[in-house]
Design a protein around this motif. Structure first.
Motif, mmCIF file in Angstrom:
data_model
loop_
_atom_site.group_PDB
_atom_site.id
_atom_site.type_symbol
_atom_site.label_atom_id
_atom_site.label_comp_id
_atom_site.label_asym_id
_atom_site.label_seq_id
_atom_site.Cartn_x
_atom_site.Cartn_y
_atom_site.Cartn_z
ATOM 1 N N VAL A 1 0.843 -1.202 0.000
ATOM 2 C CA VAL A 1 0.000 0.000 0.000
ATOM 3 C C VAL A 1 0.874 1.246 0.000
ATOM 4 C CG1 VAL A 1 -1.777 1.298 1.249
ATOM 5 C CG2 VAL A 1 -1.896 -1.199 1.166
ATOM 6 N N VAL A 2 1.928 1.226 0.813
ATOM 7 C CA VAL A 2 2.855 2.371 0.874
ATOM 8 C C VAL A 2 3.469 2.626 -0.496
ATOM 9 C CG1 VAL A 2 5.101 3.098 1.791
ATOM 10 C CG2 VAL A 2 3.359 2.204 3.337
ATOM 11 N N GLY A 3 3.851 1.562 -1.196
ATOM 12 C CA GLY A 3 4.446 1.717 -2.525
ATOM 13 C C GLY A 3 3.522 2.413 -3.508
ATOM 14 N N VAL A 4 2.233 2.198 -3.366
ATOM 15 C CA VAL A 4 1.254 2.790 -4.275
ATOM 16 C C VAL A 4 0.802 4.178 -3.816
ATOM 17 C CG1 VAL A 4 -1.086 2.527 -5.214
ATOM 18 C CG2 VAL A 4 0.422 0.547 -5.052
ATOM 19 N N LYS A 5 0.572 4.351 -2.514
ATOM 20 C CA LYS A 5 -0.091 5.564 -2.039
ATOM 21 C C LYS A 5 0.777 6.528 -1.239
ATOM 22 C CE LYS A 5 -4.720 4.037 -2.469
ATOM 23 N NZ LYS A 5 -6.035 4.538 -2.278
ATOM 24 N N CYS A 6 1.932 6.091 -0.735
ATOM 25 C CA CYS A 6 2.671 6.925 0.213
ATOM 26 C C CYS A 6 4.101 7.262 -0.215
ATOM 27 C CB CYS A 6 2.731 6.248 1.582
ATOM 28 S SG CYS A 6 1.145 5.665 2.196
ATOM 29 N N ALA A 7 4.743 6.335 -0.927
ATOM 30 C CA ALA A 7 6.179 6.470 -1.201
ATOM 31 C C ALA A 7 6.526 7.658 -2.101
ATOM 32 C CB ALA A 7 6.719 5.178 -1.810
ATOM 33 N N THR B 1 13.288 7.049 5.933
ATOM 34 C CA THR B 1 14.293 7.645 6.806
ATOM 35 C C THR B 1 13.676 8.855 7.492
ATOM 36 O OG1 THR B 1 15.094 9.136 5.081
ATOM 37 C CG2 THR B 1 16.081 6.930 5.172
ATOM 38 N N ASP B 2 14.499 9.655 8.152
ATOM 39 C CA ASP B 2 13.985 10.893 8.749
ATOM 40 C C ASP B 2 14.069 12.068 7.776
ATOM 41 O OD1 ASP B 2 16.712 11.212 8.780
ATOM 42 O OD2 ASP B 2 16.871 11.555 10.938
ATOM 43 N N GLU B 3 14.439 11.781 6.539
ATOM 44 C CA GLU B 3 14.569 12.819 5.526
ATOM 45 C C GLU B 3 13.209 13.201 4.929
ATOM 46 O OE1 GLU B 3 16.938 13.510 1.289
ATOM 47 O OE2 GLU B 3 17.159 11.626 2.370
ATOM 48 N N LYS B 4 12.993 14.492 4.786
ATOM 49 C CA LYS B 4 11.761 15.013 4.177
ATOM 50 C C LYS B 4 11.834 14.822 2.664
ATOM 51 C CE LYS B 4 10.036 19.629 3.196
ATOM 52 N NZ LYS B 4 10.316 19.463 1.835
ATOM 53 N N LEU B 5 10.761 14.391 2.061
ATOM 54 C CA LEU B 5 10.617 14.371 0.608
ATOM 55 C C LEU B 5 9.600 15.461 0.304
ATOM 56 C CD1 LEU B 5 11.471 13.000 -2.023
ATOM 57 C CD2 LEU B 5 9.698 11.294 -1.656
ATOM 58 N N VAL B 6 8.368 15.135 0.042
ATOM 59 C CA VAL B 6 7.293 16.122 -0.005
ATOM 60 C C VAL B 6 6.739 16.262 1.411
ATOM 61 C CG1 VAL B 6 5.009 16.668 -0.932
ATOM 62 C CG2 VAL B 6 6.728 15.622 -2.410
ATOM 63 N N GLY B 7 6.474 15.110 2.036
ATOM 64 C CA GLY B 7 6.055 15.069 3.429
ATOM 65 C C GLY B 7 7.222 14.617 4.289
ATOM 66 N N PRO B 8 7.019 14.578 5.582
ATOM 67 C CA PRO B 8 8.110 14.192 6.485
ATOM 68 C C PRO B 8 8.477 12.720 6.345
ATOM 69 C CG PRO B 8 6.055 14.416 7.693
ATOM 70 C CD PRO B 8 5.781 14.893 6.303
ATOM 71 N N PRO C 1 -2.936 14.671 1.481
ATOM 72 C CA PRO C 1 -4.275 14.405 0.938
ATOM 73 C C PRO C 1 -4.902 13.183 1.597
ATOM 74 C CG PRO C 1 -2.605 13.620 -0.577
ATOM 75 C CD PRO C 1 -1.870 14.303 0.549
ATOM 76 N N ASN C 2 -6.210 13.162 1.626
ATOM 77 C CA ASN C 2 -6.924 11.988 2.110
ATOM 78 C C ASN C 2 -6.872 10.946 0.997
ATOM 79 O OD1 ASN C 2 -8.795 10.041 2.889
ATOM 80 N ND2 ASN C 2 -10.065 11.534 3.952
ATOM 81 N N GLN C 3 -6.207 9.837 1.259
ATOM 82 C CA GLN C 3 -6.036 8.794 0.245
ATOM 83 C C GLN C 3 -7.221 7.840 0.161
ATOM 84 O OE1 GLN C 3 -3.742 8.574 -1.979
ATOM 85 N NE2 GLN C 3 -2.241 10.037 -1.231
ATOM 86 N N GLY C 4 -8.221 8.029 1.019
ATOM 87 C CA GLY C 4 -9.393 7.152 0.979
ATOM 88 C C GLY C 4 -9.064 5.724 1.385
ATOM 89 N N LEU C 5 -8.139 5.567 2.321
ATOM 90 C CA LEU C 5 -7.746 4.231 2.767
ATOM 91 C C LEU C 5 -8.819 3.612 3.655
ATOM 92 C CD1 LEU C 5 -4.083 5.103 3.747
ATOM 93 C CD2 LEU C 5 -4.803 3.759 1.772
ATOM 94 N N ASN C 6 -9.008 2.300 3.517
ATOM 95 C CA ASN C 6 -9.927 1.615 4.428
ATOM 96 C C ASN C 6 -9.168 1.261 5.707
ATOM 97 O OD1 ASN C 6 -8.690 -1.022 4.180
ATOM 98 N ND2 ASN C 6 -9.806 -1.318 2.256
ATOM 99 N N ASP C 7 -9.874 0.766 6.706
ATOM 100 C CA ASP C 7 -9.272 0.468 8.009
ATOM 101 C C ASP C 7 -8.154 -0.568 7.899
ATOM 102 O OD1 ASP C 7 -12.343 0.664 10.003
ATOM 103 O OD2 ASP C 7 -11.251 2.178 8.871
ATOM 104 N N ASP C 8 -8.345 -1.599 7.093
ATOM 105 C CA ASP C 8 -7.331 -2.644 6.954
ATOM 106 C C ASP C 8 -6.061 -2.105 6.295
ATOM 107 O OD1 ASP C 8 -8.984 -4.548 8.132
ATOM 108 O OD2 ASP C 8 -9.776 -5.248 6.209
ATOM 109 N N GLU C 9 -6.212 -1.259 5.279
ATOM 110 C CA GLU C 9 -5.046 -0.659 4.632
ATOM 111 C C GLU C 9 -4.282 0.232 5.610
ATOM 112 O OE1 GLU C 9 -6.392 -0.139 -0.011
ATOM 113 O OE2 GLU C 9 -7.289 1.197 1.479
#
Length: 165
Positions: free
Chosen positions: A80-86, A92-99, A142-150
Motif C-alpha cells: 500500500v505504501v508503494g502505491v499511495k505513500c512512497a 528515513t527521517d529525511e523530508k521528501l514532499v512530506g516528512p 491528501p486523504n487517500q481514501g484508505l480503508n481500516d485494513d489498509e
C-alpha cells in the motif's frame, strides 16, 4: 530548466494523490460504508477545544498492537505504501514532499497514526504539531481514501521500519 522539471514533477505527484470525494449518497448517509465521519461528529470536530493531541481526530479510540510484528500485515502495508505513500514520504527521517517516517511509531500513539492516515484534514486543521510540520512541508497530506485494513497494515509497516521484530 532543472527547477521547472522539479516543479512539474512535484505538481504531478501532488495532483495524483488527490482527495477522495464523497458521493451524493455518502453525504445523505452519515455513516457511509467507507467510515466517513457522521454529521454529528463533523459539527463536534469543528470545535478545536475537543481535539485530543494524543489520539487525534477520527474513529480510532484504541488500536491493539501485538508485542511482535505481524509480518503478513507489514508486507501488505509495504504494498500500500508503494502505491499511495512512497511518492511523498521516505522511510528515513529525511523530508521528501512530506516528512520522513523514521521513528514515527515511537513519537506517536497508534490511535493518532491511524486517525491521521484515514482522516488527515481535521487533524491538519487542529493539531499544532501537524500545522508546524505543514509550514515546513508546504503541502497538506491528501486523504487517500484508505480503508481500516489498509491503514492498519501501513501502521504495521511503520512499526517494521522502526525496528519492531
Amino acid at each position: 530548466m532543472k527547477k521547472l522539471s522539479l516543479l512539474i514533477l512535484v505538481s504531478v505527484l501532488f495532483f495524483s494523490c488527490g482527495k477522495k470525494e464523497k458521493s451524493v449518497e455518502d453525504t445523505s448517509n452519515p455513516t457511509s460504508e467507507e467510515g466517513y465521519v457522521t454529521e454529528g461528529a463533523e459539527s463536534e470536530s469543528a470545535n478545536a477545544s475537543t481535539y485530543d493531541p494524543h489520539r487525534g481526530e477520527g474513529k480510532f479510540d484504541k488500536v491493539e498492537l501485538g508485542a511482535s510484528l505481524d509480518q503478513a500485515m507489514a508486507s501488505q502495508g509495504e504494498k500500500v505504501v508503494g502505491v499511495k505513500c512512497a511518492s511523498c514520504h521516505k522511510l528515513t527521517d529525511e523530508k521528501l514532499v512530506g516528512p520522513g517516517w523514521k521513528g514515527v511509531t515511537e513519537r506517536r500513539k497508534p490511535e493518532w497514526i491511524m486517525n491521521f492516515i484515514t482522516n488527515p484534514d481535521p487533524m491538519i486543521d487542529k493539531d499544532p504539531q501537524v500545522q508546524a510540520q505543514l509550514e515546513i512541508c508546504l503541502v497538506r497530506m491528501p486523504n487517500q481514501g484508505l480503508n481500516d485494513d489498509e491503514a492498519r497494515s501501513i501502521l504495521e509497516y511503520m512499526r517494521k521500519n522502526d525496528g519492531v521484530k
